[in-house]
Design a protein around this motif. Structure first.
Motif, PDB file in Angstrom:
ATOM      1  N   LEU A  95      76.339   2.213 109.361  1.00 17.81           N
ATOM      2  CA  LEU A  95      75.808   0.860 109.468  1.00 17.81           C
ATOM      3  C   LEU A  95      76.738  -0.074 108.713  1.00 17.81           C
ATOM      4  CD1 LEU A  95      73.471  -1.110 110.224  1.00 17.81           C
ATOM      5  CD2 LEU A  95      72.455  -0.520 108.010  1.00 17.81           C
ATOM      6  N   ILE A  96      77.239  -1.101 109.399  1.00 14.04           N
ATOM      7  CA  ILE A  96      78.119  -2.096 108.785  1.00 14.04           C
ATOM      8  C   ILE A  96      77.293  -3.356 108.516  1.00 14.04           C
ATOM      9  CG2 ILE A  96      80.229  -3.471 109.027  1.00 14.04           C
ATOM     10  CD1 ILE A  96      80.726  -0.435 108.895  1.00 14.04           C
ATOM     11  N   ILE A  97      77.374  -3.845 107.290  1.00  9.08           N
ATOM     12  CA  ILE A  97      76.643  -5.046 106.856  1.00  9.08           C
ATOM     13  C   ILE A  97      77.648  -6.044 106.298  1.00  9.08           C
ATOM     14  CG2 ILE A  97      74.970  -5.967 105.206  1.00  9.08           C
ATOM     15  CD1 ILE A  97      73.601  -4.151 107.180  1.00  9.08           C
ATOM     16  N   GLY A  98      77.500  -7.292 106.687  1.00 12.71           N
ATOM     17  CA  GLY A  98      78.313  -8.309 106.036  1.00 12.71           C
ATOM     18  C   GLY A  98      79.103  -9.153 106.994  1.00 12.71           C
ATOM     19  N   PRO A  99      79.892  -9.993 106.399  1.00 13.48           N
ATOM     20  CA  PRO A  99      80.087 -10.145 104.958  1.00 13.48           C
ATOM     21  C   PRO A  99      78.831 -10.667 104.260  1.00 13.48           C
ATOM     22  CG  PRO A  99      81.379 -11.788 106.156  1.00 13.48           C
ATOM     23  CD  PRO A  99      80.730 -10.921 107.177  1.00 13.48           C
ATOM     24  N   ILE A 100      78.653 -10.225 103.016  1.00 14.63           N
ATOM     25  CA  ILE A 100      77.507 -10.636 102.207  1.00 14.63           C
ATOM     26  C   ILE A 100      77.636 -12.132 101.916  1.00 14.63           C
ATOM     27  CG2 ILE A 100      76.326 -10.326  99.982  1.00 14.63           C
ATOM     28  CD1 ILE A 100      76.120  -7.898 101.901  1.00 14.63           C
ATOM     29  N   SER A 101      76.536 -12.843 102.119  1.00 13.74           N
ATOM     30  CA  SER A 101      76.565 -14.302 101.955  1.00 13.74           C
ATOM     31  C   SER A 101      75.527 -14.763 100.936  1.00 13.74           C
ATOM     32  CB  SER A 101      76.280 -14.974 103.301  1.00 13.74           C
ATOM     33  OG  SER A 101      74.924 -14.742 103.669  1.00 13.74           O
ATOM     34  N   ARG A 102      75.672 -16.003 100.518  1.00 13.05           N
ATOM     35  CA  ARG A 102      74.669 -16.608  99.637  1.00 13.05           C
ATOM     36  C   ARG A 102      73.313 -16.644 100.331  1.00 13.05           C
ATOM     37  NH1 ARG A 102      77.747 -18.461  95.692  1.00 13.05           N
ATOM     38  NH2 ARG A 102      79.839 -19.114  96.236  1.00 13.05           N
ATOM     39  N   THR A 103      73.311 -16.821 101.634  1.00  7.78           N
ATOM     40  CA  THR A 103      72.056 -16.824 102.387  1.00  7.78           C
ATOM     41  C   THR A 103      71.365 -15.477 102.261  1.00  7.78           C
ATOM     42  OG1 THR A 103      72.941 -18.444 103.940  1.00  7.78           O
ATOM     43  CG2 THR A 103      71.030 -17.179 104.667  1.00  7.78           C
ATOM     44  N   ASN A 104      72.123 -14.362 102.376  1.00 10.94           N
ATOM     45  CA  ASN A 104      71.530 -13.030 102.186  1.00 10.94           C
ATOM     46  C   ASN A 104      70.840 -12.945 100.832  1.00 10.94           C
ATOM     47  OD1 ASN A 104      74.537 -11.760 103.579  1.00 10.94           O
ATOM     48  ND2 ASN A 104      72.586 -11.732 104.662  1.00 10.94           N
ATOM     49  N   VAL A 160      70.133   3.065 107.095  1.00  9.42           N
ATOM     50  CA  VAL A 160      70.803   4.206 107.723  1.00  9.42           C
ATOM     51  C   VAL A 160      69.762   5.280 108.028  1.00  9.42           C
ATOM     52  CG1 VAL A 160      72.447   6.096 107.334  1.00  9.42           C
ATOM     53  CG2 VAL A 160      73.077   3.775 106.736  1.00  9.42           C
ATOM     54  N   LEU A 161      68.804   5.437 107.129  1.00  9.02           N
ATOM     55  CA  LEU A 161      67.735   6.409 107.356  1.00  9.02           C
ATOM     56  C   LEU A 161      66.755   5.915 108.412  1.00  9.02           C
ATOM     57  CD1 LEU A 161      66.969   7.408 103.655  1.00  9.02           C
ATOM     58  CD2 LEU A 161      68.394   8.632 105.308  1.00  9.02           C
ATOM     59  N   THR A 162      66.189   4.731 108.197  1.00  8.42           N
ATOM     60  CA  THR A 162      65.114   4.259 109.072  1.00  8.42           C
ATOM     61  C   THR A 162      65.587   3.900 110.472  1.00  8.42           C
ATOM     62  OG1 THR A 162      65.270   2.001 108.214  1.00  8.42           O
ATOM     63  CG2 THR A 162      63.714   3.498 107.131  1.00  8.42           C
ATOM     64  N   ASN A 163      66.874   3.634 110.653  1.00  7.54           N
ATOM     65  CA  ASN A 163      67.403   3.403 112.001  1.00  7.54           C
ATOM     66  C   ASN A 163      67.490   4.700 112.800  1.00  7.54           C
ATOM     67  OD1 ASN A 163      67.781   0.694 111.499  1.00  7.54           O
ATOM     68  ND2 ASN A 163      70.005   0.802 111.352  1.00  7.54           N
ATOM     69  N   ASN A 164      67.475   5.841 112.122  1.00  8.17           N
ATOM     70  CA  ASN A 164      67.762   7.112 112.775  1.00  8.17           C
ATOM     71  C   ASN A 164      66.718   8.194 112.567  1.00  8.17           C
ATOM     72  OD1 ASN A 164      70.619   6.605 113.772  1.00  8.17           O
ATOM     73  ND2 ASN A 164      70.748   5.990 111.636  1.00  8.17           N
ATOM     74  N   ILE A 165      65.794   7.977 111.668  1.00  4.41           N
ATOM     75  CA  ILE A 165      64.822   9.004 111.295  1.00  4.41           C
ATOM     76  C   ILE A 165      63.440   8.360 111.232  1.00  4.41           C
ATOM     77  CG2 ILE A 165      64.130  10.582 109.435  1.00  4.41           C
ATOM     78  CD1 ILE A 165      67.198  10.554 108.643  1.00  4.41           C
ATOM     79  N   ASN A 166      62.447   9.042 111.772  1.00  3.65           N
ATOM     80  CA  ASN A 166      61.080   8.541 111.645  1.00  3.65           C
ATOM     81  C   ASN A 166      60.727   8.448 110.163  1.00  3.65           C
ATOM     82  OD1 ASN A 166      60.739   8.498 114.446  1.00  3.65           O
ATOM     83  ND2 ASN A 166      60.057  10.617 114.476  1.00  3.65           N
ATOM     84  N   GLN A 167      60.152   7.332 109.772  1.00  8.72           N
ATOM     85  CA  GLN A 167      59.891   7.096 108.350  1.00  8.72           C
ATOM     86  C   GLN A 167      58.995   8.161 107.723  1.00  8.72           C
ATOM     87  OE1 GLN A 167      58.865   3.056 107.302  1.00  8.72           O
ATOM     88  NE2 GLN A 167      60.216   2.260 108.890  1.00  8.72           N
ATOM     89  N   ASN A 168      58.061   8.710 108.493  1.00  6.43           N
ATOM     90  CA  ASN A 168      57.175   9.724 107.923  1.00  6.43           C
ATOM     91  C   ASN A 168      57.885  11.059 107.694  1.00  6.43           C
ATOM     92  OD1 ASN A 168      57.379  10.460 110.602  1.00  6.43           O
ATOM     93  ND2 ASN A 168      55.189  10.787 110.893  1.00  6.43           N
ATOM     94  N   GLN A 169      59.143  11.166 108.099  1.00  8.28           N
ATOM     95  CA  GLN A 169      59.925  12.384 107.870  1.00  8.28           C
ATOM     96  C   GLN A 169      60.735  12.292 106.570  1.00  8.28           C
ATOM     97  OE1 GLN A 169      58.050  13.628 110.581  1.00  8.28           O
ATOM     98  NE2 GLN A 169      59.704  15.089 110.456  1.00  8.28           N
ATOM     99  N   ILE A 170      60.811  11.108 105.977  1.00  3.06           N
ATOM    100  CA  ILE A 170      61.600  10.906 104.760  1.00  3.06           C
ATOM    101  C   ILE A 170      60.749  11.315 103.554  1.00  3.06           C
ATOM    102  CG2 ILE A 170      62.840   9.230 103.329  1.00  3.06           C
ATOM    103  CD1 ILE A 170      63.204   7.567 105.959  1.00  3.06           C
ATOM    104  N   SER A 199      76.664   4.851 104.919  1.00  2.00           N
ATOM    105  CA  SER A 199      76.865   6.097 105.656  1.00  2.00           C
ATOM    106  C   SER A 199      76.085   7.247 105.039  1.00  2.00           C
ATOM    107  CB  SER A 199      78.352   6.439 105.692  1.00  2.00           C
ATOM    108  OG  SER A 199      78.828   6.681 104.383  1.00  2.00           O
ATOM    109  N   GLY A 200      75.983   8.317 105.807  1.00  2.00           N
ATOM    110  CA  GLY A 200      75.314   9.520 105.334  1.00  2.00           C
ATOM    111  C   GLY A 200      75.872  10.740 106.034  1.00  2.00           C
ATOM    112  N   ILE A 201      75.740  11.874 105.362  1.00  2.00           N
ATOM    113  CA  ILE A 201      76.192  13.149 105.902  1.00  2.00           C
ATOM    114  C   ILE A 201      75.199  14.229 105.486  1.00  2.00           C
ATOM    115  CG2 ILE A 201      77.683  13.607 103.908  1.00  2.00           C
ATOM    116  CD1 ILE A 201      79.634  14.986 105.861  1.00  2.00           C
ATOM    117  N   VAL A 202      74.986  15.193 106.365  1.00  2.00           N
ATOM    118  CA  VAL A 202      74.130  16.325 106.050  1.00  2.00           C
ATOM    119  C   VAL A 202      74.914  17.251 105.121  1.00  2.00           C
ATOM    120  CG1 VAL A 202      72.836  18.290 106.956  1.00  2.00           C
ATOM    121  CG2 VAL A 202      72.958  16.159 108.286  1.00  2.00           C
TER     122      VAL A 202
END
Length: 139
Positions: free
Chosen positions: A18-27, A70-80, A100-103
């Protein structure tokens, strides 16, 4: 809905980045309003300069929240089962973040499998902002 099949994941598999940014004052302003964290370090440029920073910096919990996507975009929340991080570097205005994440490990039995994930946030210069982990049940 999920892009990544955590139920059949193997050691060494990467979660979608997941790419985020650029980080801004609004964020930062939106996060401050939503979280109630109005620390001047995150919203007042004059204050940041008085304490020796070139500008305001991002809330650590905002960056942790980005990584959680990264988790919630790819994994059901009740599995975390668990999610934790260690902060290692500040995030500045204008930085672009790679989450990012890796198993790293597969624990348990075939019918009760748990994935141990290693998670990271780095900026465009490869500076690690935070490291984390998560435990995910697959059944």
């Amino acid at each position: 809905m999920n892009k990544w099949n955590y139920k059949s994941a193997k050691v060494g598999e990467n979660l979608p980045e997941l790419i985020i940014g650029p980080i801004s004052r609004t964020n930062l302003a939106l996060y401050a309003g939503a979280s109630g964290d109005h620390n001047p370090l995150h919203i007042d440029t004059d204050y940041a300069k008085r304490i020796g920073l070139p500008d305001v910096i991002a809330h650590g919990m905002l960056i942790m929240g980005y990584l959680a996507r990264v988790l919630t975009n790819n994994i059901n929340q009740n599995q975390i089962l668990e999610y934790g991080v260690q902060f290692s570097s500040i995030t500045n205005i204008g930085e672009t973040l790679s989450c990012s994440g890796i198993v790293k490990e597969v624990l348990g039995s075939k019918s009760n499998k748990i994935l141990k994930l290693e998670l990271k946030v780095k900026d465009q210069d490869n500076d690690t902002k935070l490291k984390g982990y998560s435990l995910i049940k697959t059944s």
